[in-house]
Design an enzyme around this catalytic site. Structure first.
Site, short mmCIF file in Angstrom:
data_model
loop_
_atom_site.label_atom_id
_atom_site.label_comp_id
_atom_site.label_asym_id
_atom_site.label_seq_id
_atom_site.Cartn_x
_atom_site.Cartn_y
_atom_site.Cartn_z
N LYS A 31 6.12 120.51 69.38
CA LYS A 31 4.94 120.64 68.53
C LYS A 31 5.19 119.95 67.20
O LYS A 31 6.21 120.18 66.54
CB LYS A 31 4.63 122.12 68.28
N ASP B 176 -0.49 120.10 66.36
CA ASP B 176 -1.13 121.37 65.98
C ASP B 176 -1.56 121.32 64.52
O ASP B 176 -0.90 121.88 63.65
CB ASP B 176 -0.14 122.52 66.24
N LYS C 56 -4.77 122.15 63.67
CA LYS C 56 -5.82 123.17 63.55
C LYS C 56 -7.01 122.67 62.73
O LYS C 56 -7.33 123.20 61.67
CB LYS C 56 -5.25 124.45 62.94
N ASP D 114 -13.47 121.66 59.85
CA ASP D 114 -14.21 120.92 58.81
C ASP D 114 -15.62 120.67 59.35
O ASP D 114 -15.96 121.18 60.43
CB ASP D 114 -13.49 119.60 58.48
N THR E 253 -1.82 134.45 65.04
CA THR E 253 -0.96 135.57 65.43
C THR E 253 -0.26 136.22 64.23
O THR E 253 0.35 137.26 64.37
CB THR E 253 0.10 135.12 66.46
N ARG F 20 11.05 129.23 65.15
CA ARG F 20 12.30 129.65 64.55
C ARG F 20 13.34 130.26 65.49
O ARG F 20 14.54 130.00 65.30
CB ARG F 20 12.00 130.59 63.37
#
Ligand code: C5P
Length: 237
Positions: A31, A58, A60, A63, A126, A215
């Protein structure tokens, strides 16, 4: 079979690429998100594609429709494999995103329909819990996610981003050939910024098609072993 996507959330391209090289045998997808893309742009995408990775961009997008159409057109022309738009942008914005994908594929000669990037709709991040929503007393988070996902499906997105905790509900309500991408994947409960977490095995059992892990792999002492552990858990289910 569910795919593991490693989130290269780094502020140095050299760190992202060196980790990607370490993981070349363990994962197919990476990603590229806001942190890396804002600093290095298309160049980092090209480098990762050269290493043979499939790219989940990614960013997101959220607009006005015209702007999102242009952004999705540009992203598609880069040759990425999957991207995200916020479903909160509404139907006109999502339809513009689909148009942008068509336009982007027309600017490159080598596209076939099967190579068009998947467009996934972001529901509720999330990292948010019920208390973070502006209407906490009236709405269950899973209900908000379901409403958004149903709208997204009607508007034409290929799938949604949702937490593992909503997967079971969404799978019963949405058409079968819809994709589910789940972040917030943890082998054990950690006190970080993710609130709605789930284990990799559980996410696969519940029907996730893509698991995004950052992570727990990228900050592990041995990222390769960590990635292998996630893959084992994914493939056991
Ligand atoms: O480090 P961690 O495993 O929490 O990283 C999760 C990744 O998934 C991050 O790159 C984050 O931007 C992404 N993501 C998320 N929630 C969403 C969509 C994407 O956490 N709804």
């Amino acid at each position: 079979m569910a795919e593991l996507i490693v989130a290269l959330d780094f502020n140095k391209q050299s760190h992202a690429l060196s980790l990607a090289r370490q993981l070349q045998k363990e994962v197919k997808w990476v990603k590229v998100g806001l942190e890396l893309y804002t600093r290095y742009g298309p160049q980092v995408v090209t480098e990762l594609k050269t290493l043979g990775f499939k790219i989940f961009l990614d960013l997101k997008f959220l607009d006005i429709p015209n702007t999102v159409q242009g952004a999705v057109c540009s992203a598609t022309a880069l040759g990425i494999d999957m991207l995200t738009v916020h479903l909160l942008g509404g139907g006109a914005m999502i339809r513009a995103a689909l148009k942008g994908r068509e336009q982007g594929s027309e600017t490159s000669h080598n596209f076939t329909t099967s190579q068009l990037p998947l467009i996934l709709g972001v529901t509720i991040l999330t990292s948010l819990g019920k208390e973070d929503l502006p209407w906490p007393e009236t709405r269950e988070i899973s209900r908000v996610v379901l409403d958004l996902a149903q709208k997204g499906q009607a508007w034409g997105v290929d799938g949604v981003v949702c937490s593992g905790q909503e997967l079971a509900l969404l799978k019963t309500q949405l058409k079968p050939d819809f994709y589910y991408l789940t972040p917030g994947i943890r082998l054990e409960q950690k006190n970080d910024d993710q609130k709605r977490t789930i284990s990799p095995g559980e996410a696969v059992k519940l029907g996730a098609n893509f698991l995004v892990v950052g992570r727990p792999i990228t900050r592990a002492r041995d990222p390769r072993s960590a990635a292998r552990l996630f893959q084992q858990q994914i493939h056991q289910h």
